[in-house]
Design a protein around this motif. Structure first.
Motif, PDB file in Angstrom:
ATOM      1  N   PRO A  46      12.211 -13.734  -4.303  1.00  0.00           N
ATOM      2  CA  PRO A  46      12.194 -14.342  -2.979  1.00  0.00           C
ATOM      3  C   PRO A  46      13.233 -15.474  -2.891  1.00  0.00           C
ATOM      4  CG  PRO A  46      10.182 -14.862  -4.193  1.00  0.00           C
ATOM      5  CD  PRO A  46      10.973 -13.939  -5.046  1.00  0.00           C
ATOM      6  N   ALA A  47      13.568 -15.860  -1.661  1.00  0.00           N
ATOM      7  CA  ALA A  47      14.663 -16.817  -1.431  1.00  0.00           C
ATOM      8  C   ALA A  47      14.488 -18.131  -2.198  1.00  0.00           C
ATOM      9  CB  ALA A  47      14.783 -17.087   0.057  1.00  0.00           C
ATOM     10  N   HIS A  48      13.239 -18.648  -2.240  1.00  0.00           N
ATOM     11  CA  HIS A  48      13.040 -19.951  -2.895  1.00  0.00           C
ATOM     12  C   HIS A  48      13.216 -19.855  -4.418  1.00  0.00           C
ATOM     13  CE1 HIS A  48      12.026 -22.621   0.439  1.00  0.00           C
ATOM     14  NE2 HIS A  48      11.528 -21.524   1.020  1.00  0.00           N
ATOM     15  N   SER A  49      12.843 -18.704  -4.991  1.00  0.00           N
ATOM     16  CA  SER A  49      13.053 -18.524  -6.434  1.00  0.00           C
ATOM     17  C   SER A  49      14.549 -18.463  -6.739  1.00  0.00           C
ATOM     18  CB  SER A  49      12.380 -17.248  -6.913  1.00  0.00           C
ATOM     19  OG  SER A  49      11.003 -17.344  -6.752  1.00  0.00           O
ATOM     20  N   LYS A  50      15.283 -17.794  -5.841  1.00  0.00           N
ATOM     21  CA  LYS A  50      16.740 -17.733  -6.032  1.00  0.00           C
ATOM     22  C   LYS A  50      17.335 -19.136  -5.917  1.00  0.00           C
ATOM     23  CE  LYS A  50      17.544 -13.029  -4.434  1.00  0.00           C
ATOM     24  NZ  LYS A  50      17.763 -12.218  -3.246  1.00  0.00           N
ATOM     25  N   MET A  51      16.737 -19.935  -5.009  1.00  0.00           N
ATOM     26  CA  MET A  51      17.239 -21.297  -4.822  1.00  0.00           C
ATOM     27  C   MET A  51      16.965 -22.142  -6.076  1.00  0.00           C
ATOM     28  SD  MET A  51      19.009 -22.911  -2.708  1.00  0.00           S
ATOM     29  CE  MET A  51      18.960 -22.411  -1.004  1.00  0.00           C
ATOM     30  N   VAL A  52      15.825 -21.892  -6.730  1.00  0.00           N
ATOM     31  CA  VAL A  52      15.512 -22.607  -7.977  1.00  0.00           C
ATOM     32  C   VAL A  52      16.560 -22.260  -9.031  1.00  0.00           C
ATOM     33  CG1 VAL A  52      13.829 -22.848  -9.852  1.00  0.00           C
ATOM     34  CG2 VAL A  52      13.025 -22.697  -7.497  1.00  0.00           C
ATOM     35  N   LEU A  53      16.876 -20.967  -9.141  1.00  0.00           N
ATOM     36  CA  LEU A  53      17.893 -20.535 -10.116  1.00  0.00           C
ATOM     37  C   LEU A  53      19.247 -21.160  -9.793  1.00  0.00           C
ATOM     38  CD1 LEU A  53      17.575 -16.707 -10.864  1.00  0.00           C
ATOM     39  CD2 LEU A  53      17.454 -18.576 -12.479  1.00  0.00           C
ATOM     40  N   THR A  54      19.573 -21.173  -8.497  1.00  0.00           N
ATOM     41  CA  THR A  54      20.840 -21.762  -8.061  1.00  0.00           C
ATOM     42  C   THR A  54      20.891 -23.236  -8.462  1.00  0.00           C
ATOM     43  OG1 THR A  54      20.814 -20.265  -6.187  1.00  0.00           O
ATOM     44  CG2 THR A  54      22.325 -22.120  -6.040  1.00  0.00           C
ATOM     45  N   SER A  55      19.762 -23.952  -8.268  1.00  0.00           N
ATOM     46  CA  SER A  55      19.712 -25.380  -8.594  1.00  0.00           C
ATOM     47  C   SER A  55      19.917 -25.592 -10.092  1.00  0.00           C
ATOM     48  CB  SER A  55      18.372 -25.983  -8.174  1.00  0.00           C
ATOM     49  OG  SER A  55      18.106 -25.665  -6.840  1.00  0.00           O
ATOM     50  N   ILE A  56      19.372 -24.674 -10.910  1.00  0.00           N
ATOM     51  CA  ILE A  56      19.549 -24.789 -12.368  1.00  0.00           C
ATOM     52  C   ILE A  56      21.037 -24.632 -12.712  1.00  0.00           C
ATOM     53  CG2 ILE A  56      19.008 -23.716 -14.602  1.00  0.00           C
ATOM     54  CD1 ILE A  56      16.305 -22.849 -13.332  1.00  0.00           C
TER      55      ILE A  56
ATOM     56  N   LYS B 144      23.522 -25.174 -10.722  1.00  0.00           N
ATOM     57  CA  LYS B 144      24.334 -26.245 -10.130  1.00  0.00           C
ATOM     58  C   LYS B 144      24.170 -27.574 -10.862  1.00  0.00           C
ATOM     59  CE  LYS B 144      26.485 -26.549  -6.706  1.00  0.00           C
ATOM     60  NZ  LYS B 144      27.948 -26.538  -6.546  1.00  0.00           N
ATOM     61  N   HIS B 145      23.172 -27.673 -11.748  1.00  0.00           N
ATOM     62  CA  HIS B 145      22.962 -28.938 -12.468  1.00  0.00           C
ATOM     63  C   HIS B 145      24.178 -29.221 -13.357  1.00  0.00           C
ATOM     64  CE1 HIS B 145      21.297 -31.841 -15.303  1.00  0.00           C
ATOM     65  NE2 HIS B 145      20.360 -32.084 -14.392  1.00  0.00           N
ATOM     66  N   PRO B 146      24.679 -30.472 -13.361  1.00  0.00           N
ATOM     67  CA  PRO B 146      25.839 -30.779 -14.213  1.00  0.00           C
ATOM     68  C   PRO B 146      25.573 -30.419 -15.671  1.00  0.00           C
ATOM     69  CG  PRO B 146      25.267 -32.640 -12.797  1.00  0.00           C
ATOM     70  CD  PRO B 146      24.184 -31.630 -12.634  1.00  0.00           C
TER      71      PRO B 146
ATOM     72  N   ILE C  30      15.742 -30.759 -11.654  1.00  0.00           N
ATOM     73  CA  ILE C  30      16.034 -29.513 -10.937  1.00  0.00           C
ATOM     74  C   ILE C  30      15.326 -29.533  -9.579  1.00  0.00           C
ATOM     75  CG2 ILE C  30      15.857 -26.987 -11.033  1.00  0.00           C
ATOM     76  CD1 ILE C  30      17.745 -28.188 -13.121  1.00  0.00           C
ATOM     77  N   TYR C  31      14.095 -30.076  -9.551  1.00  0.00           N
ATOM     78  CA  TYR C  31      13.344 -30.117  -8.288  1.00  0.00           C
ATOM     79  C   TYR C  31      14.086 -30.964  -7.251  1.00  0.00           C
ATOM     80  CZ  TYR C  31       9.538 -30.614  -4.926  1.00  0.00           C
ATOM     81  OH  TYR C  31       8.783 -30.581  -3.785  1.00  0.00           O
ATOM     82  N   ALA C  32      14.682 -32.067  -7.697  1.00  0.00           N
ATOM     83  CA  ALA C  32      15.438 -32.925  -6.775  1.00  0.00           C
ATOM     84  C   ALA C  32      16.606 -32.159  -6.166  1.00  0.00           C
ATOM     85  CB  ALA C  32      15.928 -34.168  -7.515  1.00  0.00           C
ATOM     86  N   LEU C  33      17.293 -31.404  -7.008  1.00  0.00           N
ATOM     87  CA  LEU C  33      18.421 -30.598  -6.513  1.00  0.00           C
ATOM     88  C   LEU C  33      17.929 -29.503  -5.578  1.00  0.00           C
ATOM     89  CD1 LEU C  33      20.787 -29.868  -9.552  1.00  0.00           C
ATOM     90  CD2 LEU C  33      21.412 -30.953  -7.412  1.00  0.00           C
TER      91      LEU C  33
END
Length: 407
Positions: free
Chosen positions: A306-316, A318-320, A331-334
DNA sequence: TTTCCACCGGAAAATGAGGTCC
DNA sequence: GGACCTCATTTTCCGGTGGAAA
């Protein structure tokens, strides 16, 4: 416009190559898990015993319930399907009335759906929602008591039902049998996990487990024979060497004697060889296909998220970059930032924590709970399990995630 | 030995969309 | 048409956790 022309050209070339190139497969469908062979090797003992148990129903007599267990790919479902189809055939031949229901509890999903499927198999019209589960069961029971036709119920992956909904349905089914001596209801439960019996009520267990059957994993030698048997009809002659078959059997045998896995490896290796215009499957194809199967699995998993799970992966992603594991709070903040901007809203931290858990179960990330004491508390840390490049490529199939990566 | 941090995760409730039944 | 149902998803609540610091 130029791209459209190029794409059309590429596809045209692929199709022409497929039509004119050498043929390696005689009948590829024989290598898919859905195929049930007429002759299942090394399972004679189980076929005879199951056939014997089911035969009582043909004579209108009560039969013992049965519990089958064994690891995936050991032939449980194939043997059951084979015996059921022969039983159905024989029933027609001798004009014996018989209801047969074969339900995969994991695919059905809920207790209501399993009950509804049982009811539909004895010709009761049940809506997909709207009725109480108890009401569906009552209608099912009434019809069964009225018809008095022998009924064979196979509940595949029964552990998926029990672990989530308990054993109420099974208890109800075993009770019908006890209610009326004229009712011939036989229940076969199939499971990969023998431990699931721990969740069951002893009364249900003693009734369902009247007979037990164990499917042991295939040995590498048995797997080899199964592969040779299937290769005869699935591939053109002389396309696979004995070394290739041995390697395939050894890889599958080293896990848990999984015939399904062995056939999968062979099919993917064959597809690679055919794509490259060869009429021979090499040992290297088998080695490569193992990685290819894992890669395809990951791609399919990410696509279906689902979209939010993909967003969690994206945030991981995107983390520096850091040398240590990532903390979920960062990760939650991102995630909240990206989800608000691109999806319009974000989930709570509790739900986020569940999504992280799900991603680790799917094998996409490695999740570990670490303790940093009074200073840092108890924290979940994560690490990507699959190559970042592969995950990013799949996520970028959707415009919003591609936009985030392009920031 | 006790306190405290920063969450984890189970359970129950809420929500909204699908439906049936009387 | 209102009461009641399933189902998937999400939120809310709250006790539990384990190791460093006090």
């Amino acid at each position: 416009m130029k791209y459209i022309v190029e794409n059309n050209q590429i596809l045209d070339d692929i199709f022409n190559k497929a039509l004119s190139g050498p043929i390696l497969f005689k009948n590829k469908s024989l290598l898919f898990p859905q195929y049930t062979p007429e002759n299942i090797l090394f399972r004679n003992e189980q076929i005879i015993r199951l056939g014997y148990l089911c035969s009582s129903l043909l004579k209108g007599q009560k039969s013992s319930n049965l519990f089958i267990y064994g690891k995936p790919g050991t032939g449980k479902t194939a043997v059951t399907k084979l015996v059921l189809s022969k039983l159905k055939e024989k029933g027609k031949e001798v004009n014996s009335d018989l209801y047969i229901s074969n339900i995969n509890c994991r695919s059905a999903g809920t207790e209501y759906r399993v009950t509804a499927a049982l009811a539909r198999d004895i010709n009761i019209d049940i809506p997909f929602t709207g009725l109480a589960s108890k009401e569906v069961f009552t209608r099912f029971e009434k019809k069964l008591l009225k018809d008095k036709i022998p009924f064979l119920i196979v509940l595949d992956e029964i552990d998926a039902l029990i672990s989530r909904y308990g054993d109420d349905l099974l208890y109800g089914l075993t009770r019908i049998n006890e209610k009326d001596p004229e009712i011939q209801l036989m229940i076969i439960g199939i499971s990969n996990d023998v431990r699931f019996k721990e969740y069951m009520d002893p009364r249900v267990l003693s009734s369902l487990g009247e007979e037990e059957m164990i499917f042991k994993p295939y040995t590498p030698k048995e797997l080899e024979n199964i592969l040779y048997d299937r290769i005869k009809s699935a591939f053109i002659p002389n396309s696979i060497s004995s070394a290739t078959v041995s390697l395939c059997a050894a890889i599958s045998g080293s896990e848990h004697g999984d015939a399904r896995k062995a056939l999968d490896l062979l099919r993917v290796a064959g597809e690679t060889a055919e794509r490259e215009g060869r009429t021979q499957v090499l040992t290297q194809d088998i080695k490569n296909s193992q990685g290819l199967i894992d890669q395809n699995r990951i791609v399919e998993i990410i696509r279906s998220l689902p979209a939010h799970s993909k967003m969690v992966l994206t945030s991981i992603l995107k983390h520096p970059p850091t040398t240590s594991r990532l903390k979920t709070m960062h990760i939650y903040a991102l995630y909240t930032q990206y989800a608000d901007e691109y999806l319009g809203w974000h989930l709570t931290a509790r739900r986020f924590s569940s999504l992280v858990h799900e991603l680790s179960i799917l094998g996409l990330i490695d999740r570990k709970i670490e303790n940093f004491g009074r200073k840092g508390g108890r924290v979940t840390t994560i690490l990507l399990e699959s190559p970042e490049k592969n995950i990013r490529k799949v996520l970028c199939e959707e415009e919003i995630f591609e936009d985030i990566f392009n920031i």
